[in-house]
Structures are given as C-alpha cells and as structure tokens.
Design an enzyme around this catalytic site. Structure first.
Site, short mmCIF file in Angstrom:
data_model
loop_
_atom_site.label_atom_id
_atom_site.label_comp_id
_atom_site.label_asym_id
_atom_site.label_seq_id
_atom_site.Cartn_x
_atom_site.Cartn_y
_atom_site.Cartn_z
N GLU A 227 0.82 -1.21 0.00
CA GLU A 227 0.00 0.00 0.00
C GLU A 227 0.85 1.26 0.00
OE1 GLU A 227 -2.79 -1.03 3.18
OE2 GLU A 227 -4.15 -1.62 1.58
N GLU B 103 -3.82 -10.53 0.35
CA GLU B 103 -4.61 -10.49 1.58
C GLU B 103 -6.03 -10.90 1.22
OE1 GLU B 103 -4.32 -6.69 3.67
OE2 GLU B 103 -2.22 -6.55 3.10
C1 GAL Z 1 -4.92 -3.95 4.17
C2 GAL Z 1 -3.53 -3.66 4.65
C3 GAL Z 1 -3.20 -4.38 5.92
C4 GAL Z 1 -4.31 -4.19 6.90
C5 GAL Z 1 -5.59 -4.68 6.33
C6 GAL Z 1 -6.78 -4.45 7.23
O1 GAL Z 1 -5.36 -2.97 3.32
O2 GAL Z 1 -2.58 -3.99 3.69
O3 GAL Z 1 -2.00 -3.87 6.41
O4 GAL Z 1 -4.44 -2.86 7.21
O5 GAL Z 1 -5.87 -3.96 5.16
O6 GAL Z 1 -6.68 -5.08 8.42
#
Ligand code: GAL
Length: 993
Positions: A421, A497
C-alpha cells in the site's frame, strides 16, 4: 554528517548491505551487546545531550525492546503505544514530522574480550531500530541510519583500542522522514527492538555470500553456485571454497556444482549444509535446492504447480511488541505447520532473520516484503507520495536492496515484495529493476502496482470469491492498456490479503479455497492476518487484558482494527484458525451429494503414504465400528470412498450415526517434523448415515394452576402465557430473537463495504425486539398455545409467532415446544438469527456442564463450518465462550440434536431438537448458544474481562444464524450463508434431569 531525522537520504557511515548468516553459522567471533542499556527519553531530537555523555545515572532499559513497553503491562513511563492503520498521526508534510518527537538516548559500554582476534575488522550490527538513529562511539558520531526492520552495520575497526572500554551512544527518534514510508497498520513502537552485536571480520573473511541452489525436476540434479565476486575481501584476498559434505561435492566459489539432490519444498524442507571457507572463516548455511518459475501463467516450484495457503504475519508479542524472541518465532512457525498453513507473507517488512531460518527448516513458502508503506497518502489522492517522488528513489531502492541482500540465501523465499500500500509511481520500477539485477531467480510481487507493469504476478487484496473465480478462468475485466492487459492475463494470480480474520471469522474461506483448487492460474493467498495485536495491560484493579487502539488514551487511533488475527493475542488459536486448518487440510475429505466421500491429495510433491486413513462408525460419541482404508494417493490425485458394503447400520436412535474418515500422520518423517503430535490430523470428513429417530408426538394435557397459570411438565406459565419456570429455575425473557451481539464483520468498520449489517439490523429494531401476546389458550388436544407478535420499535415489520407447549405422555419431566415464526412486513436483507432466547436463574451458570450431540467441538457458523464434525462433545459454559479480543457474538454450535446441561447443584436439563425448517429447507438440529451473560452485555463490553456472569444462564435455541463473512475489510456474507427473514418451524423438547 549532515543528515537529520528529517532528511530524505540513505544511511550515512554504514557498511554496504550484505547477507546475514544465521546465528552461529560463521566461525568468526561475535559479541552480543544485548542487555540492559542506560536510557533517557527526551521530548525532541535536540536532546541537549552530548554523545560523550555516559548517562551513568539514567534509567535502565532492555535492548532489544521498545521503550513504550519498558514496564508493560503495568506502567508506561516513556509514553504509550499508539495504533493507527492508514492515516498518519501527524500532518502530511513530508519530510517533516512534529517537533514533539520523543527521542531516546541509549548508552552502553563494552570492551573487546581478551580473546577477540587480532587484525581484521570489527563491525557493529543493528538488526532493527525504529525509526531513525545516530551511532556514536566514544563521543564521535559515526553513522546515521534508518529502515526500522532492516539491518545497519557500522565499521568500528579504526576506533577500537585493545582492552579499552568504549562508550556506545545511540540516539533514536520516534518520528522521522522515514515514518512516511513506514506507515504499516500496526502500533507505533520505537527503539532498538532487535539485537545489537559486534562482529569480527578477519582479513580474507567471507563478507557476502550469494547462493543460487536450483533444482532441475526433469533430471533430479541440483545446481549450486555461490557467488564469488563478493565473497572475499580484505588484503590478500584468497578464493573461497564451497563444499557440501553430505553430497560429497566441493569446488571454488563462483563455480557451478551439479549433483543429484533431494529438492526443497515447504512440504519436504530438505536442507543441505553448504560450507563456504576461506583461510580465515567458515560459514555454514542450510541451503535448499529449489527452482521457482512461472510457465503459462502458472506458478511452479520444482516444475510443479503449488498453492499458497498462507497468512500475513506481523511480528507481535503481547508484552514485547515487535521485539519477538526466537521462542515466539518458533511458536509461530509450529502453529502454522500444525494448522496446515504453508506460506507466509512477511507483512509488511522483512522479519527478524531468524524467522526465515525457521521457514527454511520447517517448510513455509515466504513472500519477503520490503519495509515500505505510504498508505497515509491515500487521503491526499497519493499527491506527494514518496513512491512517485524522485527525491525518494535512492532511499526506496536502498531499502529493497538491503532486504534482498540480507535474505536472498533463504530457500523459503519464493518471491520478493516491493512493499505494501505504497501507491504507484516511478520508484516502483526503480525498485523492481534493482531487485531483478540482484536476484533474477525470484518473481516480484507488489499489489500496489495496479496494472502489474513492474511485477511478475497479478496480486490483489480482498477481491471476493466470485471475482477470483473470473480471474481463475482468465475472464476478468480488461485493463485499459491492451499491452498491460495481455501481460497481466498471462500472470499467476495471488490474493496477498483475503479472508479478513477480525473477531468472529473469517467466513467464506472455503469458497476461496475451492476456487484455488479449480484453477491453475490461482496461486492461492494469504489470510489477513496471523495474530491480534492486543498488547497486555492491566486495568485499575490489576487485571490483565489485551489492549487495542484507544486503550492507552491515544486520541487519534483505529480502535479494534488491530485485533484481526487468527490467533488471540496470547496465541490461543481462534476458531478461525481451526477453520483455516480444516479448509487448508492437505488431504481434503469432503462429502459428495451422492453419499460418498471425495478424498483429495492436495500435496504438490508427496504421496499420502505418511498418512493412515481410518474410519469410525459412531452414534454421537459411541463407537459402533472402526476400520482403515488402504489408500495411498499420488500427489495431486483423488479418489472416492464409501462405507464398506457389509457395514451393519443400527436402527435410528437418539443420536445421528456418522461415518467419519480421518487421515492422520502416523510418524514424523524427519527431524523437522518432530513437532507432530500423535494422531496429527491431515484431513477429516464424514457422512451422515442414520438420522436420529423423530421425537415421539406429545399427547399430554396442560394443567391449569390455581393462580390462573399453566403447567406443562417441567414448564410453568403465568396466566398471560409467559414462561416462568423451567427445570425448577425461574425463567426470564423467553421469546423469539433475531439479534446478536454484532461481530466486527457485522459492524463493518471498512467504509468501502457499503452499509453494515448491524446498521440495518438496528434500523429494523432487532436489538430491541419486544413481544405482544395476541392470545393464550389450551387447544383441543391439550397444548398451551400462545400467539404473539415480536417486533422492534418504529417499524411495521414483525414476527407473527405461535408457541405450542405440550406435555409428553408418559414423561412427566418433559415438555415439547413447537415454535412457528412467520415474518410480516418489510425486513432488512438479513437478520442475525431466528430462534428463541431464554434466561434461567442459575448462580453458577459459568460452571454448568454441557454435553451436546451435534457439530463440534468448536464454534461454527454457516460460512465457517469446515472444522466442525458431527459427534458428541462436552464443555463447561465458561469454556464454551470464545474470548475474542473485542467481545462479540461467539460460540454457536450447529446441528445440535440434543444437549444436556448439568448444573452444579446436581440437577439438569436436557434439550432435544426435532424437526427444524427454515423457509423451504429442513435441517438436522438447531444452533445452540449458551452464555453466563446476556447478548446486551456482550455487545456493550469492550474487553472480555469486563464480562461478568449475571446469575443467569442465557440460552439461544436457533433454527439458523446469519454467516459471519469478512466485511470488516473484505466481502460480506455470501448468498450461500445469508439468513433472511423466513418462516421457521422448530420442535424442541425440554426434560428435567
Ligand atoms: C490492508 C492492509 C493491511 C491491513 C488490512 C486491514 O489494506 O494492507 O495492512 O491494514 O488492510 O486489516
């Protein structure tokens, strides 16, 4: 040395980045400087303290450690931890940071030991200092550095005197220009948080080793090449030798050595000791031979497609923050292996290097991520983002270079990640070029490269499983630029993620996993995230609890969003982790609609000969027959199994009869598997073979009491039809319920996920449902019939309900209840649950024992149910609760056909579930929840320790509950697990014991 903490400049006065051998791998002398240092905290970087100041009377502080946690969990003398997710807690004014910038002055003294070798060089090595720091020896400033999760080395050689004592001074600021590129979603924690060592480098030492250990799967030959160009430094450099004693090979550095080897993979992490020697130093590295490649859009290891069933891991310890100990790292690795996790993304920075040693050794695929996140620029539409600013190019390239140089020898690392990010821009290309030049053997990952111009894999976060399915088929919507689109379409896809594991969840994991299995292009993904970062602190009464954002009085924070892991902060596996283990199982055993079980070997490399596949025919906990299946599946193959044809099935009885098949590993195959527990489960599945006998129809008559009330077996009602007593206990609040204490996912803190389920439920008044009786009477066949309407305030929607209570013939202690719920009016898209709630007076509710037949032993929800198996299980009501870091709905057990509650006074209550229908669907059993407190109290509590038993046992007997989803950041509950207001019918029987 003119750089300050606000300079955008690479470290100054430091040694060029190089590899870091594991502790003990080199024959050269090292001296640990870890321990108690002298420390003082100042409000500004201009501390007014000279580097020569010895600080004899200062405080003492442990190195490694964070100053904010110096006296955790009781006191916070050096300022508190602060939690922010995306936004910077200071004005966005790069490279400037606030004047109020806590700055730690550290002092320690050391002498070189008498046996410290003569000659050569001596380097001072920091593994991690957060955020910007200066290093001075004996009053002289030698270096400034940054890159919180990256190493720094300073050459002290010319400054050291034999036998003399030296004063080491380190000044560390909390904020610096580098805070703009270290905006990861975690606590801001400062200080020297990883080890500090002195390293002797003899003349002719092995300063850097670059290992390439490839594996040709077509020939079985490993190709080992240790880069010679940078191996030897110092006067009179001598060539290094490379040997692999176990393989009987030896040669010069720079020479390629080829020999048949056993390859490395996360499934079988075979390592060989590679010994690199010069006349003055020997370095022994555990090297794995493996080749990573991408062919036809498919990600391969050693020529075979693999799937990443991974997690995002932040470094975290509830008392020590990111200053994690080797024991904690090992605990993480073993917990991952035990739960069938095969991959880690080191979100969002290079981990402590020892963690990577463990990943090599125990077998985990790693995406090693650069220490870079600039998410706070999102609010500025990325204007001024360092990732696109030429002033930052050198700094960002330096960071990624240090990452690759430190870690490239690890077999476990299969990709480099440029950061997280951090937006797009020219520095993405600069970093990617630098990585390719250093290590062309591994693909590059960066999710923030939205059109995938500079990366090798297409990466996304939180795409829903329907979109992932399209990507799997290669039919996702095109990019605007045709060239970029065709390039990306030829890439493997990874979810860096997904399945946001905040609180109760993630739901829907199995849907993603099925898509991964269906499509070769889908490489898999990394659940967000491994552990809740709840820091231990004590409340006013000295009770310890896990603190999240705001619990330290921070005024600008992101609250509970820090608690979104599969492990609770104390590393207790949450039900989400158990679900993960079941979904990720390498030997998946799934019931098929045709009444068979499909057994799939999902290993890429191993057959299943290490597994014993056994079956049990059982009614609840009662074992009726057992057997084994003679089954060895080659990697990637599957077969169908069914119960033996001569299996004698019993007549329907009280409990369902299940045929359960489990694959367990019978023995550890290598030293690396010594963590296996006996009976380590590699997969399990079951078939329901005999449904329980239906409950006999009740035909007793309700009696009318002198006070105008009614009695039906163990149930007593007042004249208004309110249930007053059951099983000898006063009853409170018996009625239909459609509400639950919202989960984090119901609340949806993520704005981009549309309006929250919870919001809609509150609008419909589900949290304030009240009942109005329309009629109470005894039917012709003797049942007490109560017609009621249950509804919330300010809405016309309601549930027209009929409760029908009837004593059971020949069973004076039993009463049957049939509940019919018919929704009327306009309801929101979903409701939390449909069923009845009641509270029994029970002073020792928490100690009540419960034995149930149904799915268990742990909680399950409509979209998180892979881990739950049919059987009979027991708990106390206290153990039934899941202590999520932020209290919320928890503990539902599904498919419950009977439950026996044993009160501490020796009495008991049995609940049986008969026919249950929701809409047009009929199902086996109910969803049962038990608590020693109300949903309201659960909803109001901010931390689990605030929940105190209220003297009642609260029971939810539900036909169904809404799934949990992962809307706290990802998609909501999918259609297959949503609960809509639908007609419900349940038959329940209560029997006093
Ligand atoms: C993503 C980010 C993580 C964390 C997650 C939400 O966007 O890369 O670091 O913030 O969201 O828990």
């Amino acid at each position: 040395m003119t750089t300050t903490h606000e300079s955008v400049a690479t470290p100054d006065g430091v040694v060029a980045p190089r590899f870091r051998p594991p502790a003990g791998a080199s024959s050269s002398a090292t001296l640990s400087l870890d321990g108690e240092w002298r420390f003082r905290l100042f409000p500004h970087p201009e501390t007014g303290v000279d580097h020569a100041e010895r600080g004899e009377d200062w405080d003492r502080l442990a190195v490694p450690g964070h100053w904010q946690l110096a006296e955790a969990p009781h006191a916070w003398p050096y300022g508190v931890p602060e939690y922010n997710n995306v936004l910077y807690p200071f004005p966005v004014d790069p490279p400037h940071v606030p004047d109020d910038n806590p700055t730690g002055e550290y002092r320690t003294t050391f002498r070189l030991p008498a046996d410290w070798p003569e000659g050569g060089r001596t380097l001072l090595r920091f593994e991690g200092v957060d955020s910007w720091f200066q290093v001075a020896l004996d009053g002289e400033l030698l270096a400034t550095s940054h890159g919180s999760r990256l190493p720094t080395e300073v050459d002290l050689t010319d400054k050291l005197r034999d036998g003399g004592e030296h004063l080491l001074a380190v000044r560390v600021t909390k904020w610096s220009a580098m805070s703009y590129v270290e905006d990861q979603d975690q606590w801001w924690l400062s200080g020297i948080f990883r080890s500090v060592t002195l390293e002797h480098r003899p003349d002719g030492a092995i300063d850097d080793v670059r290992v390439h250990a490839g594996y040709d799967h077509t020939t079985g030959v490993g190709a080992l090449w240790v880069d010679a160009a940078t191996v030897v430094t110092g006067p009179g450099a001598v060539a290094a030798r490379v040997a692999v004693p176990e393989l009987g090979i030896e040669g010069a550095a720079g020479e390629e050595l080829r020999v048949a080897v056993e390859p490395w993979s996360a499934e079988q992490p075979r390592l060989y000791d590679v010994v690199v020697t010069t006349d003055t130093e020997t370095v022994t590295l555990a090297v794995g031979f493996r080749t990573v490649s991408i062919e036809d859009g498919v990600f391969l290891v050693n020529g075979r497609p693999i799937k990443l069933r991974g997690v995002n891991r932040h470094e975290f310890d509830p008392l020590r923050g990111r200053a994690v100990t080797p024991e904690r790292m090992l605990e993480d690795v073993l917990l991952m292996k035990r739960h069938h996790i095969n991959a880690v993304r080191t979100s969002h920075y290079p981990p402590h290097p020892h963690f990577l040693d463990l990943c090599d050794r125990y077998g985990l695929y790693v995406i090693d991520e650069n220490d870079l996140e600039t998410h706070g620029f999102l609010g500025e539409s990325w204007a001024g983002n360092p990732t696109d600013d030429p002033a930052w190019t050198e700094v960002l390239v330096d960071r990624v270079t240090r990452t690759v140089r430190r870690d490239a020898h690890h077999a476990s690392i299969i990709m480099w990640s440029l950061g997280n990010e951090a937006g797009g821009g020219r520095n993405v290309r600069a970093m990617a070029d630098a990585v390719r030049a250093l290590d062309p053997s591994r693909p590059i990952h960066y999710e923030g490269d939205y059109s995938s111009d500079d990366v090798d894999v297409y990466s996304r976060m939180y795409a829903d499983s329907a979109e992932v399915e399209l990507i799997g088929q290669g039919i996702e919507p095109p990019l605007e630029r045709a060239d970029a689109d065709s390039r990306r379409r030829a890439m493997p896809f990874v979810l860096c993620e997904y399945a946001h594991a905040m609180g109760n969840g993630p739901g829907g994991l199995a849907d993603y996993d099925a898509a991964f299995d269906r499509h070769a292009r889908l490489l898999g993904g990394f659940i967000w995230e491994w552990i809740d970062h709840g820091l231990t602190r004590t409340d006013a009464d000295g009770v310890e609890f896990a603190a999240y954002g705001g619990d330290f009085g921070e005024r600008f924070h992101d609250g509970t969003f820090i608690a979104d892991g599969l492990l609770l902060p104390d590393r207790t596996p949450s039900p989400g982790l158990l679900e993960t283990a079941a979904v990720f199982a390498p030997i998946r055993i799934d019931a098929q609609p045709d009444g068979t079980l499909l057994v799939r070997n999902r290993y890429a490399f191993r057959d299943t000969s290490h597994a014993e596949v056994g079956w049990t025919l059982h009614r609840g906990a009662e074992v009726l027959a057992t057997g084994t299946l003679d089954l060895v599946l080659e990697a990637g193959t599957e077969t169908v199994v069914r119960p033996p044809s001569d299996l004698v099935l019993p007549e329907p009885g009280e409990a369902p009869v299940w045929w359960t098949v489990r694959a367990v590993q019978h023995k550890a195959e290598s030293l690396e598997e010594a963590w296996l527990e006996p009976g380590f489960e590699l997969g399990a599945g079951q078939l329901l073979l005999v449904e329980p006998a239906s409950l006999t129809a009740p035909a007793g008559r309700v009696s009318t009491e002198a006070d105008g009330g009614f009695r039906a077996g163990p149930a007593r009602f007042d004249g208004r039809g309110d249930l007053r007593e059951l099983a000898g206990r006063t009853v409170h609040d018996f009625r239909v319920d459609a509400w639950r204490a919202p989960t984090d996912n119901d609340r949806r803190p993520a704005k981009w996920q549309g309006s929250a389920d919870e919001e809609k439920w509150r609008e419909a008044g589900l949290h304030l449902l009240a009942e109005r009786k329309n009629g109470v009477g005894v039917s012709a066949d003797g049942a007490l019939e109560i017609d009621a309407r249950i509804a919330g305030p300010a809405t016309r929607a309601g549930f027209a309900t009929r409760y029908r209570w009837q004593p059971v013939t020949d069973a004076p202690d039993a009463v049957d209840l049939v509940v019919d719920i018919r929704p009327e009016g306009r309801w929101p898209e979903s409701v939390a649950r449909l069923g009845v709630v009641l509270a029994l007076d029970e002073p020792t509710a928490a100690e009540t024992g419960v034995r149930w037949t149904g799915l268990g032993p742990d909680e399950s929800y409509a979209d998180s149910k892979q881990a739950a198996l049919g059987g009979s299980w027991q708990h106390t009501v206290a153990d039934w609760q899941t202590r999520y870091t932020h209290p919320q709905e928890n503990g539902a057990r599904r498919g419950v056909t009977s439950a026996v509650l044993s009160f501490t006074d020796g009495t008991g209550l049995r609940i049986d579930a008969g026919d249950v229908t929701v809409g047009a669907r009929s199902q086996l059993g109910i969803e049962l929840s038990l608590r020693p407190w109300s949903d309201d109290a659960l909803d109001r509590a901010a931390h689990p320790h605030e929940l105190v038993p209220d003297g009642r046992l609260w029971l939810h007997l539900d036909a169904a509950q809404h799934g949990v989803g992962s809307a706290a950041c990802g998609p909501g509950v999918l259609a297959n697990a949503q609960l809509h207001a639908a007609p419900v019918r349940m038959r329940l029987r209560f029997t006093t014991l």
